[in-house]
Design a protein around this motif. Structure first.
Motif, PDB file in Angstrom:
ATOM      1  N   LYS A  28       0.840  -1.198   0.000  1.00 58.37           N
ATOM      2  CA  LYS A  28       0.000   0.000   0.000  1.00 58.37           C
ATOM      3  C   LYS A  28       0.877   1.250   0.000  1.00 58.37           C
ATOM      4  N   ASP A  29       1.959   1.209   0.771  1.00 60.79           N
ATOM      5  CA  ASP A  29       2.877   2.339   0.831  1.00 60.79           C
ATOM      6  C   ASP A  29       3.571   2.540  -0.507  1.00 60.79           C
ATOM      7  N   VAL A  30       3.997   1.431  -1.135  1.00 57.15           N
ATOM      8  CA  VAL A  30       4.651   1.519  -2.445  1.00 57.15           C
ATOM      9  C   VAL A  30       3.699   2.142  -3.458  1.00 57.15           C
ATOM     10  N   TRP A  31       2.457   1.671  -3.464  1.00 56.97           N
ATOM     11  CA  TRP A  31       1.524   2.173  -4.464  1.00 56.97           C
ATOM     12  C   TRP A  31       1.045   3.585  -4.164  1.00 56.97           C
ATOM     13  N   GLU A  32       1.043   3.969  -2.917  1.00 54.28           N
ATOM     14  CA  GLU A  32       0.744   5.370  -2.606  1.00 54.28           C
ATOM     15  C   GLU A  32       1.830   6.263  -3.189  1.00 54.28           C
ATOM     16  N   ASP A  33       3.092   5.851  -3.042  1.00 52.02           N
ATOM     17  CA  ASP A  33       4.194   6.606  -3.623  1.00 52.02           C
ATOM     18  C   ASP A  33       4.127   6.548  -5.146  1.00 52.02           C
ATOM     19  N   ASN A  34       3.819   5.373  -5.706  1.00 53.92           N
ATOM     20  CA  ASN A  34       3.701   5.239  -7.151  1.00 53.92           C
ATOM     21  C   ASN A  34       2.586   6.110  -7.711  1.00 53.92           C
ATOM     22  N   ARG A  35       1.524   6.233  -6.944  1.00 53.02           N
ATOM     23  CA  ARG A  35       0.399   7.068  -7.397  1.00 53.02           C
ATOM     24  C   ARG A  35       0.843   8.501  -7.643  1.00 53.02           C
ATOM     25  N   MET A  80       6.747   4.921 -16.466  1.00 48.93           N
ATOM     26  CA  MET A  80       5.524   4.726 -15.691  1.00 48.93           C
ATOM     27  C   MET A  80       5.688   3.562 -14.705  1.00 48.93           C
ATOM     28  N   PRO A  81       5.416   3.773 -13.422  1.00 57.13           N
ATOM     29  CA  PRO A  81       5.540   2.692 -12.443  1.00 57.13           C
ATOM     30  C   PRO A  81       4.441   1.649 -12.633  1.00 57.13           C
ATOM     31  N   ASN A  82       4.830   0.409 -12.839  1.00 67.09           N
ATOM     32  CA  ASN A  82       3.892  -0.683 -13.060  1.00 67.09           C
ATOM     33  C   ASN A  82       4.489  -1.994 -12.584  1.00 67.09           C
ATOM     34  N   ARG A  83       3.643  -2.946 -12.261  1.00 66.46           N
ATOM     35  CA  ARG A  83       4.086  -4.322 -12.138  1.00 66.46           C
ATOM     36  C   ARG A  83       4.300  -4.869 -13.555  1.00 66.46           C
ATOM     37  N   TRP A  84       5.111  -5.913 -13.651  1.00 69.48           N
ATOM     38  CA  TRP A  84       5.406  -6.432 -14.986  1.00 69.48           C
ATOM     39  C   TRP A  84       4.156  -6.997 -15.653  1.00 69.48           C
ATOM     40  N   GLN A  85       3.212  -7.529 -14.861  1.00 72.04           N
ATOM     41  CA  GLN A  85       2.004  -8.092 -15.455  1.00 72.04           C
ATOM     42  C   GLN A  85       1.188  -7.013 -16.160  1.00 72.04           C
ATOM     43  N   ARG A  86       1.044  -5.874 -15.502  1.00 72.41           N
ATOM     44  CA  ARG A  86       0.279  -4.793 -16.110  1.00 72.41           C
ATOM     45  C   ARG A  86       1.032  -4.200 -17.290  1.00 72.41           C
ATOM     46  N   CYS A 134       9.603  -6.045 -24.749  1.00 74.23           N
ATOM     47  CA  CYS A 134      10.218  -7.032 -23.843  1.00 74.23           C
ATOM     48  C   CYS A 134      11.194  -6.361 -22.882  1.00 74.23           C
ATOM     49  N   ILE A 135      12.010  -5.457 -23.394  1.00 73.64           N
ATOM     50  CA  ILE A 135      12.959  -4.744 -22.532  1.00 73.64           C
ATOM     51  C   ILE A 135      12.214  -3.908 -21.499  1.00 73.64           C
ATOM     52  N   SER A 136      11.150  -3.246 -21.936  1.00 81.18           N
ATOM     53  CA  SER A 136      10.391  -2.369 -21.039  1.00 81.18           C
ATOM     54  C   SER A 136       9.661  -3.160 -19.964  1.00 81.18           C
ATOM     55  N   ILE A 137       9.137  -4.350 -20.312  1.00 82.75           N
ATOM     56  CA  ILE A 137       8.468  -5.193 -19.315  1.00 82.75           C
ATOM     57  C   ILE A 137       9.468  -5.628 -18.249  1.00 82.75           C
ATOM     58  N   PHE A 138      10.651  -6.034 -18.707  1.00 80.44           N
ATOM     59  CA  PHE A 138      11.690  -6.426 -17.748  1.00 80.44           C
ATOM     60  C   PHE A 138      12.104  -5.231 -16.886  1.00 80.44           C
ATOM     61  N   ALA A 139      12.216  -4.045 -17.498  1.00 82.81           N
ATOM     62  CA  ALA A 139      12.584  -2.843 -16.746  1.00 82.81           C
ATOM     63  C   ALA A 139      11.514  -2.510 -15.704  1.00 82.81           C
ATOM     64  N   ALA A 140      10.232  -2.637 -16.084  1.00 80.76           N
ATOM     65  CA  ALA A 140       9.147  -2.363 -15.132  1.00 80.76           C
ATOM     66  C   ALA A 140       9.221  -3.320 -13.951  1.00 80.76           C
ATOM     67  N   LEU A 196      -7.218   4.729  -9.622  1.00 82.71           N
ATOM     68  CA  LEU A 196      -8.078   4.447 -10.765  1.00 82.71           C
ATOM     69  C   LEU A 196      -8.251   5.693 -11.630  1.00 82.71           C
ATOM     70  N   GLN A 197      -8.463   6.845 -11.004  1.00 83.13           N
ATOM     71  CA  GLN A 197      -8.614   8.087 -11.770  1.00 83.13           C
ATOM     72  C   GLN A 197      -7.333   8.432 -12.524  1.00 83.13           C
ATOM     73  N   ILE A 198      -6.187   8.187 -11.891  1.00 81.90           N
ATOM     74  CA  ILE A 198      -4.916   8.476 -12.562  1.00 81.90           C
ATOM     75  C   ILE A 198      -4.704   7.508 -13.714  1.00 81.90           C
ATOM     76  N   ARG A 199      -5.123   6.255 -13.557  1.00 80.48           N
ATOM     77  CA  ARG A 199      -5.001   5.295 -14.658  1.00 80.48           C
ATOM     78  C   ARG A 199      -5.875   5.715 -15.848  1.00 80.48           C
ATOM     79  N   ILE A 200      -7.036   6.280 -15.570  1.00 80.80           N
ATOM     80  CA  ILE A 200      -7.894   6.781 -16.657  1.00 80.80           C
ATOM     81  C   ILE A 200      -7.186   7.936 -17.364  1.00 80.80           C
ATOM     82  N   ALA A 201      -6.578   8.826 -16.575  1.00 81.08           N
ATOM     83  CA  ALA A 201      -5.813   9.927 -17.174  1.00 81.08           C
ATOM     84  C   ALA A 201      -4.640   9.386 -17.987  1.00 81.08           C
ATOM     85  N   GLU A 202      -4.014   8.318 -17.493  1.00 77.63           N
ATOM     86  CA  GLU A 202      -2.917   7.686 -18.222  1.00 77.63           C
ATOM     87  C   GLU A 202      -3.398   7.183 -19.581  1.00 77.63           C
TER      88      GLU A 202
END
Length: 610
Positions: free
Chosen positions: A99-106, A229-235, A287-293, A167-173
């Motif tokens: 939660k702390d990581v994603w608050e910072d990522n937000r 953009m901060p993301n998990r590799w799955q996203r 592929c490089i970007s997914i690994f970087a994320a 969620l609102q920021i993802r819509i803006a993204e």
């Protein structure tokens, strides 16, 4: 620590939902286990996801919180091994860390999207003006105008609203990145159509160059998104892999448009010198970007875990002294700022002394006097480092104040002594002896709008003092600081009682009135021997103008024999209140003094050797 179950919705909680989870959790921890489940179900209105998050937090709290009501009674038996060891960097991703990581990522995502939208707005504006000035024929500006409006709107929304949900920021993204992609598609189609209409001899080369530009542009967009953009590799994979197919679809689209509007078969021409053969640059970039994320997200999570202590996140180092370091920290759930003190005990320290320290921190946490620093939590890491969390205070300790101003006016010194003696009264009544009263452990702050508000810190710390620096093996364990310790603390440490604290507070009063202590020495043992054998000169011998009644109290506190001193903190407080100057230091004078100082950052005393 056991891993806790976390559903993905936890990271997309709205501020209102998160506040509700926090409120339910805060109420639930004060209840008995039997009453918790019914309360949580009722308060969450049977929302299964919200109930799951509260239960997850409760499990984490029960597992890692070290202060418990039952601990307060465990203050006598030295043989009880009640160490509680916490892992400072747990391996599992708990809800609180994520939660702390994603608050910072937000916030990172919001700022970076704002930058991209702003840059896009500027580029569109500049290129449109340049195109308008150089165009020799009618140009369609509709696509550029739409892209300009979308980019500018997104930049303004992201700038003005710092509390947008994830969620609102993802819509803006989605809006910003779709805007970038659609503008790239529009430019590719227009350039292709312009080349076909011109029917130049080198059309084949120009179409191949345009198509290569198409693949290169999408590769760049993919790479920027994956790294920026901060993301998990799955996203990241869900977003970037479809994006890697975009330039191929654009190529097919332009081929279809050329055949339909111009009757030209440019399929073979579009694939001349194509960067997509034999390897696809967009796919490689994806592929490089997914690994970087994945790498960046993992590094950020590890960094948050490394700066985590129980339920606290360490933020900044704000103090360091002989007994350890002090960090500004934040409770991961309550978002309450605090100070975390890390204490590294000596490897040769007596285990009984360490257990005594543990119990006294627990007991200190039960103190409620407003002039005693509030202790929130306590524990021990796997490395043997003790820590405790306490309130974060703005201001400075008394030692720093004296260095800044020199000797204090008698009325201000008495004002501070009254507050500290009042705090000691409560501690002494519950059987706590401070043992280390000194300027570094008396903090001058502002609380509730009251200036010159004193807080007493650090009960019961044991420190090692070398008898002779040339004899590295000759040491003794004492509680206190030589310049401010009572004679019996050096000669008979086991006989310390409340009168030892009275002596130390008298030394602090002497220090406030004169700017220095009554005894000098080159080594700690020399100062300790002076405490035992020498009679202090009256403070007025160093600083004229000290009232006689104040001086009499200070010297009474500094009697060598404990039975000749003021016997209790309440007796000392009452004596100080009878001094003629005890009411002279007013709130107005305190406010005037603090207003004249530069604002100081929130900090807490680092307990330097004074």
């Amino acid at each position: 620590m056991a891993a806790t179950g976390i559903d993905e919705r936890a990271f997309n909680l709205t501020p209102e939902e998160y506040a509700r989870v926090k409120e339910i959790f805060t109420q639930a921890i004060a209840m008995t286990p039997e009453a918790r489940d019914a309360y949580i179900a009722k308060a969450a209105e049977d929302d299964e996801s919200m109930i799951a998050q509260v239960q997850s937090l409760l499990e984490h709290h029960i597992e890692e919180t070290v202060l418990d009501a039952s601990d307060a009674t465990d203050t006598v038996n030295d043989d009880v091994n009640d160490n509680i060891v916490l892992d400072a960097a747990p391996e599992s991703d708990t809800f609180l860390v994520q939660k702390d990581v994603w608050e910072d990522n937000r916030q990172i995502l919001r700022r970076r999207l704002m930058i991209i939208a702003t840059v896009m707005t500027i580029i569109i504006t500049v290129s449109t003006v340049d195109w308008f000035l150089l165009a020799t024929e009618d140009t369609d500006y509709i696509a550029r105008l739409i892209a300009f409006v979308v980019s500018l709107t997104a930049a303004i929304i992201l700038y003005r609203n710092q509390n947008l949900s994830l969620l609102q920021i993802r819509i803006a993204e989605l809006m910003v990145m779709a805007n970038v992609g659609l503008l790239a598609i529009d430019l590719d189609i227009r350039m292709t159509c312009n080349v076909i209409e011109a029917e130049k001899p080198n059309m084949s080369t120009m179409l191949a160059s345009i198509n290569n530009w198409n693949y290169g542009t999408w590769s760049l967009i993919i790479f920027i998104y994956g790294v920026f953009m901060p993301n998990r590799w799955q996203r990241a994979a869900c977003v970037l892999l479809p994006m890697a197919a975009a330039p191929y679809l654009v190529t097919e689209l332009t081929t279809a448009i050329a055949a339909d509007q111009y009757g030209k078969n440019i399929q073979d021409l579009m694939h001349n010198d194509l960067l997509g053969r034999p390897l696809s640059p967009p796919l490689i970039a994806a592929c490089i970007s997914i690994f970087a994320a994945h790498t960046i997200h993992g590094a950020r999570t590890s960094a948050f875990q490394a700066r985590r202590l129980a339920q606290y996140r360490l933020i900044d180092l704000i103090g360091e002294g002989g007994m350890g370091r002090v960090f500004k920290a934040e409770h991961l759930l309550l978002k309450r700022s605090c100070a975390i003190k890390l204490i590294q005990p000596d490897k040769n320290a007596d285990s009984r002394a360490l257990r005594r320290f543990e119990r006294e921190v627990r007991a200190t946490a039960q103190l409620t006097h407003p002039h005693t620093v509030q202790v929130y939590d306590y524990g021990q890491t796997n490395d043997g480092i003790f820590f405790f969390a306490m309130e974060l205070l703005p201001g400075m300790n008394l030692g720093e104040l004296i260095k800044k101003t020199g000797p204090l006016p008698p009325e201000r010194a008495v004002h501070f002594l009254i507050q500290v003696s009042d705090a000691l009264r409560e501690a002494h009544e519950v059987g706590l002896i401070h043992r280390d009263i000194k300027p570094g452990n008396i903090f001058i702050s502002e609380r509730g709008g009251i200036r010159d508000y004193t807080k007493l810190l650090d009960f019961g710390l044991v420190r090692e003092v070398k008898v002779d620096p040339s004899l590295s093996q000759t040491t003794m364990m004492i509680a206190g600081t030589p310049s401010f310790m009572a004679p019996e603390q050096a000669t008979h440490p086991e006989q310390n009682d409340v009168r030892s604290d009275i002596y130390s507070l008298g030394m602090v009063g002497y220090y406030m009135l004169t700017g220095h202590g009554p005894f000098k020495g080159q080594t700690p043992i020399q100062i300790m021997m002076a405490q035992v054998n020498e009679t202090p000169a009256p403070p007025s011998a160093h600083q004229p103008g000290i009232p006689a009644d104040v001086e009499e109290i200070i010297l009474k506190c500094l009697e060598k024999a404990p039975e000749n001193r003021i016997t209790s903190a309440i007796e000392l407080r009452d004596a100080l209140l009878k001094c003629k100057c005890s009411r002279d230091w007013t709130a107005m004078l305190a406010s005037q003094w603090w207003n004249a100082q530069k604002p100081s950052p929130a900090t807490i005393a680092k307990s330097p050797e004074t």
